[in-house]
Design a protein around this motif. Structure first.
Motif, PDB file in Angstrom:
ATOM      1  N   PRO B  22       0.842  -1.202   0.000  1.00 37.94           N
ATOM      2  CA  PRO B  22       0.000   0.000   0.000  1.00 37.94           C
ATOM      3  C   PRO B  22       0.866   1.236   0.000  1.00 37.94           C
ATOM      4  O   PRO B  22       1.797   1.345   0.802  1.00 37.94           O
ATOM      5  N   THR B  23       0.563   2.154  -0.908  1.00 37.73           N
ATOM      6  CA  THR B  23       1.354   3.372  -0.935  1.00 37.73           C
ATOM      7  C   THR B  23       0.518   4.592  -0.573  1.00 37.73           C
ATOM      8  O   THR B  23       0.990   5.710  -0.666  1.00 37.73           O
ATOM      9  N   ALA B  24      -0.743   4.348  -0.162  1.00 39.93           N
ATOM     10  CA  ALA B  24      -1.601   5.490   0.158  1.00 39.93           C
ATOM     11  C   ALA B  24      -1.022   6.291   1.313  1.00 39.93           C
ATOM     12  O   ALA B  24      -0.217   5.788   2.092  1.00 39.93           O
ATOM     13  N   ARG B  25      -1.425   7.556   1.406  1.00 46.68           N
ATOM     14  CA  ARG B  25      -1.034   8.391   2.540  1.00 46.68           C
ATOM     15  C   ARG B  25      -1.490   7.713   3.818  1.00 46.68           C
ATOM     16  O   ARG B  25      -2.514   7.039   3.856  1.00 46.68           O
ATOM     17  N   VAL B  26      -0.763   7.940   4.907  1.00 39.53           N
ATOM     18  CA  VAL B  26      -1.140   7.341   6.180  1.00 39.53           C
ATOM     19  C   VAL B  26      -1.882   8.384   7.012  1.00 39.53           C
ATOM     20  O   VAL B  26      -1.378   9.484   7.228  1.00 39.53           O
ATOM     21  N   ALA B  27      -3.104   8.059   7.439  1.00 41.89           N
ATOM     22  CA  ALA B  27      -3.879   9.009   8.241  1.00 41.89           C
ATOM     23  C   ALA B  27      -3.571   8.825   9.719  1.00 41.89           C
ATOM     24  O   ALA B  27      -3.581   9.785  10.488  1.00 41.89           O
ATOM     25  N   ALA B  28      -3.291   7.597  10.139  1.00 39.86           N
ATOM     26  CA  ALA B  28      -2.952   7.331  11.528  1.00 39.86           C
ATOM     27  C   ALA B  28      -2.059   6.113  11.569  1.00 39.86           C
ATOM     28  O   ALA B  28      -2.097   5.277  10.675  1.00 39.86           O
ATOM     29  N   ARG B  29      -1.232   6.051  12.635  1.00 41.21           N
ATOM     30  CA  ARG B  29      -0.269   4.959  12.677  1.00 41.21           C
ATOM     31  C   ARG B  29       0.027   4.606  14.126  1.00 41.21           C
ATOM     32  O   ARG B  29       0.113   5.487  14.975  1.00 41.21           O
ATOM     33  N   THR B  30       0.170   3.299  14.373  1.00 42.60           N
ATOM     34  CA  THR B  30       0.667   2.878  15.690  1.00 42.60           C
ATOM     35  C   THR B  30       1.933   2.095  15.468  1.00 42.60           C
ATOM     36  O   THR B  30       2.068   1.391  14.469  1.00 42.60           O
ATOM     37  N   VAL B  31       2.897   2.244  16.385  1.00 41.56           N
ATOM     38  CA  VAL B  31       4.140   1.496  16.316  1.00 41.56           C
ATOM     39  C   VAL B  31       4.345   0.784  17.640  1.00 41.56           C
ATOM     40  O   VAL B  31       4.429   1.443  18.696  1.00 41.56           O
ATOM     41  N   ASP B  32       4.314  -0.518  17.594  1.00 40.42           N
ATOM     42  CA  ASP B  32       4.579  -1.338  18.766  1.00 40.42           C
ATOM     43  C   ASP B  32       3.719  -0.911  19.957  1.00 40.42           C
ATOM     44  O   ASP B  32       4.184  -0.815  21.082  1.00 40.42           O
ATOM     45  N   LEU B  33       2.454  -0.654  19.671  1.00 36.70           N
ATOM     46  CA  LEU B  33       1.555  -0.102  20.687  1.00 36.70           C
ATOM     47  C   LEU B  33       1.153  -1.188  21.689  1.00 36.70           C
ATOM     48  O   LEU B  33       0.744  -2.279  21.312  1.00 36.70           O
ATOM     49  N   ALA B  34       1.302  -0.860  22.968  1.00 35.24           N
ATOM     50  CA  ALA B  34       0.844  -1.779  24.020  1.00 35.24           C
ATOM     51  C   ALA B  34      -0.017  -1.016  25.010  1.00 35.24           C
ATOM     52  O   ALA B  34       0.212   0.168  25.271  1.00 35.24           O
ATOM     53  N   LYS B  35      -1.035  -1.694  25.498  1.00 36.02           N
ATOM     54  CA  LYS B  35      -1.880  -1.072  26.522  1.00 36.02           C
ATOM     55  C   LYS B  35      -2.130  -2.122  27.594  1.00 36.02           C
ATOM     56  O   LYS B  35      -2.650  -3.216  27.298  1.00 36.02           O
ATOM     57  N   VAL B  36      -1.747  -1.791  28.830  1.00 37.57           N
ATOM     58  CA  VAL B  36      -1.945  -2.731  29.933  1.00 37.57           C
ATOM     59  C   VAL B  36      -2.922  -2.125  30.926  1.00 37.57           C
ATOM     60  O   VAL B  36      -2.748  -0.989  31.357  1.00 37.57           O
ATOM     61  N   TYR B  37      -3.985  -2.857  31.242  1.00 36.39           N
ATOM     62  CA  TYR B  37      -4.920  -2.406  32.283  1.00 36.39           C
ATOM     63  C   TYR B  37      -4.557  -3.096  33.581  1.00 36.39           C
ATOM     64  O   TYR B  37      -4.240  -4.275  33.587  1.00 36.39           O
ATOM     65  N   GLY B  38      -4.615  -2.395  34.690  1.00 36.41           N
ATOM     66  CA  GLY B  38      -4.382  -3.000  36.003  1.00 36.41           C
ATOM     67  C   GLY B  38      -2.912  -3.286  36.234  1.00 36.41           C
ATOM     68  O   GLY B  38      -2.049  -2.924  35.420  1.00 36.41           O
ATOM     69  N   ARG B  39      -2.599  -3.858  37.397  1.00 31.81           N
ATOM     70  CA  ARG B  39      -1.201  -4.077  37.772  1.00 31.81           C
ATOM     71  C   ARG B  39      -1.003  -5.473  38.329  1.00 31.81           C
ATOM     72  O   ARG B  39      -1.958  -6.095  38.785  1.00 31.81           O
ATOM     73  N   GLU B  41      -0.760  -9.111  39.364  1.00 31.65           N
ATOM     74  CA  GLU B  41      -1.539 -10.314  39.052  1.00 31.65           C
ATOM     75  C   GLU B  41      -2.685 -10.001  38.095  1.00 31.65           C
ATOM     76  O   GLU B  41      -2.954 -10.727  37.154  1.00 31.65           O
ATOM     77  N   ALA B  42      -3.367  -8.847  38.396  1.00 34.07           N
ATOM     78  CA  ALA B  42      -4.599  -8.548  37.681  1.00 34.07           C
ATOM     79  C   ALA B  42      -4.365  -7.861  36.345  1.00 34.07           C
ATOM     80  O   ALA B  42      -5.300  -7.489  35.660  1.00 34.07           O
ATOM     81  N   ALA B  43      -3.084  -7.678  35.958  1.00 31.52           N
ATOM     82  CA  ALA B  43      -2.789  -6.918  34.749  1.00 31.52           C
ATOM     83  C   ALA B  43      -3.335  -7.635  33.508  1.00 31.52           C
ATOM     84  O   ALA B  43      -3.249  -8.842  33.385  1.00 31.52           O
ATOM     85  N   VAL B  44      -3.948  -6.838  32.617  1.00 33.75           N
ATOM     86  CA  VAL B  44      -4.465  -7.383  31.354  1.00 33.75           C
ATOM     87  C   VAL B  44      -3.754  -6.659  30.216  1.00 33.75           C
ATOM     88  O   VAL B  44      -3.783  -5.435  30.144  1.00 33.75           O
ATOM     89  N   ARG B  45      -3.128  -7.396  29.342  1.00 32.30           N
ATOM     90  CA  ARG B  45      -2.505  -6.756  28.178  1.00 32.30           C
ATOM     91  C   ARG B  45      -3.549  -6.670  27.073  1.00 32.30           C
ATOM     92  O   ARG B  45      -3.706  -7.600  26.289  1.00 32.30           O
ATOM     93  N   ALA B  46      -4.283  -5.567  27.057  1.00 33.90           N
ATOM     94  CA  ALA B  46      -5.351  -5.412  26.076  1.00 33.90           C
ATOM     95  C   ALA B  46      -4.775  -5.268  24.678  1.00 33.90           C
ATOM     96  O   ALA B  46      -5.351  -5.737  23.698  1.00 33.90           O
ATOM     97  N   LEU B  47      -3.620  -4.574  24.565  1.00 33.31           N
ATOM     98  CA  LEU B  47      -2.907  -4.461  23.288  1.00 33.31           C
ATOM     99  C   LEU B  47      -1.460  -4.865  23.540  1.00 33.31           C
ATOM    100  O   LEU B  47      -0.872  -4.457  24.543  1.00 33.31           O
ATOM    101  N   ASP B  48      -0.923  -5.639  22.617  1.00 35.15           N
ATOM    102  CA  ASP B  48       0.395  -6.206  22.895  1.00 35.15           C
ATOM    103  C   ASP B  48       1.259  -6.091  21.649  1.00 35.15           C
ATOM    104  O   ASP B  48       1.386  -7.038  20.872  1.00 35.15           O
ATOM    105  N   GLY B  49       1.810  -4.871  21.436  1.00 32.66           N
ATOM    106  CA  GLY B  49       2.719  -4.683  20.309  1.00 32.66           C
ATOM    107  C   GLY B  49       2.021  -4.599  18.964  1.00 32.66           C
ATOM    108  O   GLY B  49       2.287  -5.393  18.073  1.00 32.66           O
TER     109      GLY B  49
END
Ligand SMILES: Nc1ncnc2c1ncn2[C@@H]1O[C@H](COP(=O)(O)OP(=O)(O)OP(=O)(O)O)[C@@H](O)[C@H]1O
Ligand SMILES: [Mg+2]
Lengths: 842, 264
Positions: B22-39, B41-49
């Motif tokens: 794909p060579t289209a313009r990029v409107a938004a981009r994530t790079v190695d995005l991670a999102k962890v909820y909680g800490r 034992e209870a931590a949930v990796r909702a997004l992992d890279g």
């Protein structure tokens, strides 16, 4: 039981919510409990303290009050001083004391007489028949030594060791005496009292024995002794059983406290009603928020009764918590106040009285009010159809279909209110029925407002929003939307606020009218910079030398001396005053109903309005004044309002002299000369009259200041009483806003997601508070001012009715400021909403 | 690499792709995005890279099993939530490290939203709801553009109504109009048809589709519905917080197929 368990679960989940719903009740209960503590404490204070009869007395003999007309020249009749010895010889009498009393003029050394009323009283300062307790210094012993009550000394700024001049009568000589002690006198009897031992008191003018105190020997029945004493003194005075006398005095005081209690109860009732309205509004919000939950309960089989019961149980619990906290708050405030007052006053001895029964009653009242207020919201809340659990139901007020009904009801109530108001105005008799009509009219008006409020308020809020629309954009729009969305909720809170504001406005109108009337009266009765009058009303008046000395003062401009006598027309009698108006032009500025004061002169008479009405005389009529067989016929030149300076009949001095050749000069008015000011005049007059204790110098400014002081205190008390309702209402708005914030979490989140900054969310809530405040201020001030004026007019209390526009504006701004403060907490909480909360469903 | 990538290699890529890239313009981009909820034992990796480009002027659908992190990804992309690690950029602006104020402004000016439910402020009329973001920005609506959106969405007769007086489908169309009115860099829609019947749902999707085609709008839509996803140019698949493949030119069948394989 299941009901109660679910309530407890709810409470455990949101403990703060329980307090929030009851907050308004808490304030009202604190006020109710405070009222109770206050009156109980006051009552106990009087009971323990000072009934005016020393503890050692078993029998009290009071001199017979002279019959009307008897006083004139002989002075008040007293008891025979020898009576004490004769009573002492009666069997069963342990001791007796004759209390002497007499009027006196008091002056600081080298000054003129103090304007207050002063008396000299004798006391032994020791033993059980003494009424005065030494607080500072030592008991006066020799001649030339006296004690002052602390109140009196404080007022004059005197202390132990100071010297004052006492003059027992117009024809007596001045005595300079030393104050050796400050004393504590009987309750409410100390404002102008000089206390001295018997001999000194007699010398200082306490010539007559006004009271005989008798102590009984141990084992002698007071009633029996009273009978014996009564036989002995019959004709001269009346013997009382001291115990009974104390009881009577106490009963009198208690009666007056009961009146205070009744008055306070009215305001407590207002606060409670306001709290109930606020609680009802709060519960309506809570019920609305639980709509889904309730529907779910109904889905799974809960009966409507169970739903109602659980809500009412919650209300009862909330009322209980609020009531207990309110009572505790009142107790703490009471302790604090008592501690404060103890620091200022050593009398009366205050101890906070806590009647447990009363407090329990207050808490019970809190529970009752809360439950009653919750009934309607609970019942309408239980009407949620079970299917509502399925759909997303945004909170919208129900019952908008009844608009027509509201208008009709409001119309009826308003008509009734208007009719009563018109009736009150038409009669304007100032009696109880008139007042009742005004009060009922007020209640009906409130009812009309309550009925029409949702409609009126949404218009008013729209109008206010339109007025300020350039100030805020989205936040204001959102706020207006929120206010309009829940007309009933808005109406309830605003109505309570408006009620509070109306009472405040009415008080302010009353106070400002009182002030304006007093100003006018002072201007009328004391039209000059300085007024000189005799220290002894029955004395020879102001000496001619004094008058000419005053006339000759370079600092004096206009000066006039007026004579007076009592005279009559037919059997209408009154004070006739001879004044040369041309000598003192400012006198002509008085308020005149007919004719002109400039027309007064020889052969003419001015009439005080009431006298003119009673005589049926008008300007131009003739009348004949008579005094001790002498007659003068005069033409009425003016009918005026301010009687203080001109008297009931205003004559020329020559006509007055014809009526009463021995008329005395009783008043000299002075204004400063053009190039002098009041202070220079005052200094010159003080110098000229130095040491003359026969005259009193008064500046209207002094009276004005004294009145200001009293009116300030009265205003503060009145505002404090009505302020409670305002406080309840402000708490109500705070509560409503807090709950709304919870309710609108999703909306706030959405706004944040769409790009509204935190401050914007907070601003929306602040605007809502401003709209509440603005609407309440407009309604409340209008109604309060209207009813204030109506009451004053119908009751003919004051001659002038003055509307304090500036103060009313301050009230409006103050209210808005108060509400902004109340909204600060909820606003902060609202601004913390995250955009993600818009997406969270439950 | 996974089978899904083979799958899109087999399909002709959109016109702007050269040799499958794909060579289209990029409107938004994530790079190695991670999102962890909680800490802990209870931590949930909702997004992992997650490393992902969103192409400008394209309609992208995000799919995956429940709990796979679709909504979380969207929230991070839209500046509604912050990442635990990795980078997110939108229209060339790095979002990580922006203050709340700046994020708010970015959402206001450059992002449009359509949520599953509760899209509108109940106290405002439809018209006011639509122009709300403009008003927040203190901008005047472009009246031609506004009229066009409103007409195309069939809302012209409903502008003075409040949300409570509108049907669910109409409410969602108002939300779409609001999302488009600022001509944002990206419109994010989280299950916009979740609460609608299939007819209203299809209408709405058709409109989203044509806003991409006719106006070049960039749209990212989270959905569970293969039919809804087939309106997109590209479907991104998520599983356990990680990218699990993508499909260009999806059809309901191809999407269903891919989902089945993910579930297996
Ligand atoms: N606020 C939160 N606190 C803790 N965990 C969360 C939170 N939000 C999401 N999660 C978890 O993160 C994971 C991803 O959630 P997310 O909402 O992104 O899933 P989804 O793919 O949108 O699911 P669905 O299709 O059901 O909407 C889930 O395991 C969820 O439990
Ligand atoms: Mg989701």
């Amino acid at each position: 039981m299941t009901v109660f368990r679910s309530v407890l679960a709810e409470v455990r989940q949101r403990p703060a919510r329980l307090l929030l719903t009851g907050l308004a009740v808490l304030v009202a209960t604190a006020f109710a409990a405070g009222t109770l503590l206050f009156t109980d404490t006051l009552r106990a204070t009087v009971r323990d303290g000072v009934s005016g009869v020393p503890e050692g007395a078993a029998v009290v003999v009071d001199a017979r009050h002279p019959a009307a007309g008897e006083t004139a020249e002989g002075g008040p009749e007293g008891l025979d001083p020898a009576l004490a010895t004769r009573v002492a010889e009666l069997p069963g009498v342990a001791d007796t004391r004759a209390v002497r009393e007499g009027p006196v003029a008091l002056a600081r050394t080298g000054g003129t007489a103090d304007p207050g009323y002063w008396r000299v009283v004798s006391d032994s300062f020791q033993g059980s028949l003494s009424s005065y307790q030494i607080l500072r210094g030592s008991a006066p012993s020799g001649p030339g030594e006296v004690a002052l009550t602390r109140e009196a000394a404080d007022r004059l700024g005197l202390g132990v060791g100071d010297r004052v001049v006492l003059r027992p009568g117009a024809d007596a000589a001045d005595r300079e005496v030393t104050v050796t002690a400050l004393t504590l006198g009987p309750f409410l009897e100390g404002s102008g009292t000089v206390v001295a031992p018997d001999d000194t008191a007699a010398e200082l003018g306490a010539r007559s024995v006004s009271r005989l105190l008798v102590a009984a020997q141990p084992g002698v029945a007071p009633a029996e002794l009273t009978k014996h004493v009564a036989n002995l003194v019959s004709g001269q005075g009346k013997a009382h059983d001291a115990g009974q006398l104390r009881q009577e005095r106490l009963a009198e005081h208690v009666r007056s406290f009961d009146q205070v209690l009744v008055l306070l109860s009215i305001f407590t009732g207002m606060a409670m009603v306001s709290a109930a309205i606020v609680v009802a509004a709060t519960f309506r919000i809570v019920v609305a928020q639980r709509r889904r939950q309730t529907a779910l309960l109904r889905c799974v089989g809960a009966g409507r009764g169970q739903v109602v019961a659980s809500l009412l149980a919650e209300a009862a619990l909330s009322g209980l918590v609020a009531g207990v906290l309110g009572a505790v708050l009142a107790w703490l405030l009471g302790q604090g106040t008592v501690a404060l007052v103890r620091n200022w006053l050593d009398q009366p001895q205050l101890h906070l009285q806590v009647s447990l029964g009363g407090l329990v009653l207050c808490v019970g009242l809190a529970v009752l009010v809360t439950v009653l207020a919750a009934v309607l919201p609970a019942v309408s809340g239980s009407r949620v159809p079970p299917v509502a659990a399925l759909g997303a139901a945004p909170t919208v007020d129900v019952g908008q279909g009844v608009t027509r009904l509201r208008w009709v009801l409001a119309g009826l109530l308003a008509t009734g209110s208007g009719g009563l108001a018109a009736l009150a105005l038409a009669t304007s008799r100032g009696d109880l029925p008139t007042l009742t009509a005004v009060a009922c009219s007020g209640m009906l008006a409130f009812g009309a407002l309550a009925a029409a409020a949702p409609i009126i308020l949404s218009r008013l809020a729209r109008l206010l929003a339109w007025l300020v629309q350039d100030l805020g954009k989205i936040p204001l729009r959102v706020a207006v939307g929120n206010v309009l969305r829940m007309p009933r909720r808005t109406a309830a809170t605003t109505l309570v606020l408006a009620l509070g504001v109306a009472m405040v406005s009415a008080v302010l109108v009353g106070v400002s009218s009182a002030r304006a009337s007093v100003d006018e009266q002072l201007a009328g009765s004391r039209p000059a910079a300085l007024v000189i009058s005799p220290a002894f009303p029955d004395g020879p008046g102001i000496a001619p030398e004094v008058v000419s000395e005053l006339r000759a003062l370079p600092a004096a401009g206009y000066v006039t001396a007026s004579t007076e006598t009592r005279a009559g027309v037919g059997d209408v009698r009154g004070l006739a005053r001879g004044t040369e108006l041309s000598e003192f032009p400012p006198l002509r500025r008085g308020v005149v109903y007919e004719g002109a004061l400039t027309d007064l002169g020889p052969g003419r008479v001015g009439l005080y309005k009431d006298v003119a009405e009673r005589l049926g005389k008008h300007a131009g009529d003739q009348l004949t004044l008579h005094k001790d067989g002498r007659r003068v016929t005069l033409t009425v030149a003016a009918v005026y309002r301010n009687a203080g300076s001109l008297g009931s009949f205003a004559l020329n001095p020559t006509d007055l002299a014809a009526l009463d050749p021995s008329a005395r000069v009783t008043r000299v008015l002075l204004d400063p000369a053009p190039n002098h000011d009041r202070n220079q005049l005052r200094a010159a007059v003080d110098r000229a009259l130095a040491g003359n204790t026969n005259v009193v110098v008064q500046a209207p400014g002094d009276e004005r200041a004294a009145f200001e002081e009293i009116s300030r205190v009265a205003t503060l008390i009145a505002l404090g009483l009505v302020g409670i309702t305002v406080l309840v209402a402000v708490v109500g708005v705070g509560t409503t806003l807090s709950l709304s914030v919870v309710e609108r979490t999703q909306e706030s989140g959405l706004l944040r997601a769409l790009g509204l900054q935190r401050a914007g969310v907070a601003a929306a809530l602040a605007w809502e508070a401003v709209l509440f405040g603005g609407s309440a201020a407009v309604l409340g001030i209008t109604a309060g001012t209207g009813y204030g004026v109506l009451t004053l007019t119908a009751m003919s209390v004051f001659e002038v009715i003055a509307i304090p526009y500036e103060q009313l504006v301050v009230v409006a701004l103050g209210l808005v400021a108060l509400l902004l403060v109340a909204s600060a907490g909820p606003a902060r909480r609202a601004s913390r909403t995250t955009p993600l909360q818009a997406l969270a469903t439950e | 690499m996974s089978s899904e990538q083979r799958l899109d290699a087999a399909r002709p890529a959109p016109s702007s792709t050269v040799a499958g890239v794909p060579t289209a313009r990029v409107a938004a981009r994530t790079v190695d995005l991670a999102k962890v909820y909680g800490r802990g034992e209870a931590a949930v990796r909702a997004l992992d890279g997650v490393t992902l480009d969103i192409h400008a002027g394209r309609f992208t659908a995000v799919m995956g099993p429940s709990g796979s992190g679709k909504s979380t990804l969207m929230h991070c992309l839209a500046g509604l939530d912050d990442a635990t690690s990795g980078q997110v950029s939108l229209g060339g602006t790095e979002l990580t490290g922006l203050s709340d104020r700046e994020l708010t402004k970015l959402r206001r000016d450059r992002v449009g939203f359509v949520f599953q439910a509760f899209n509108l402020l109940p106290q405002l009329t439809a018209q006011e709801n639509i122009t709300l973001p403009l008003e927040l920005a203190g901008r005047q609506p472009d009246s031609g553009w506004l009229a066009e959106i409103v007409t195309v969405l069939g809302l012209a007769q409903r502008l003075r109504h409040r949300p409570a007086e509108l049907s669910g489908g109409q409410q969602q169309r108002v939300a779409v109009a609001r999302a488009l009115v600022t001509r944002p860099d990206v419109v994010f829609a989280d299950e916009p048809t979740g609460n609608l019947d299939s007819r209203s749902g299809n209408e709405l999707l058709g409109f989203l589709r044509s806003s991409v085609q006719d106006y070049g709008q960039t749209i990212v839509m989270v959905t569970h519905d293969p039919v809804a996803a087939s309106y997109a140019d590209r479907v991104v698949l998520l599983a356990d917080g990680q990218l699990a493949g993508e499909i260009y030119r999806p059809t309901p069948d191809s999407v269903l197929d891919a989902l089945k394989r993910l579930g297996a």
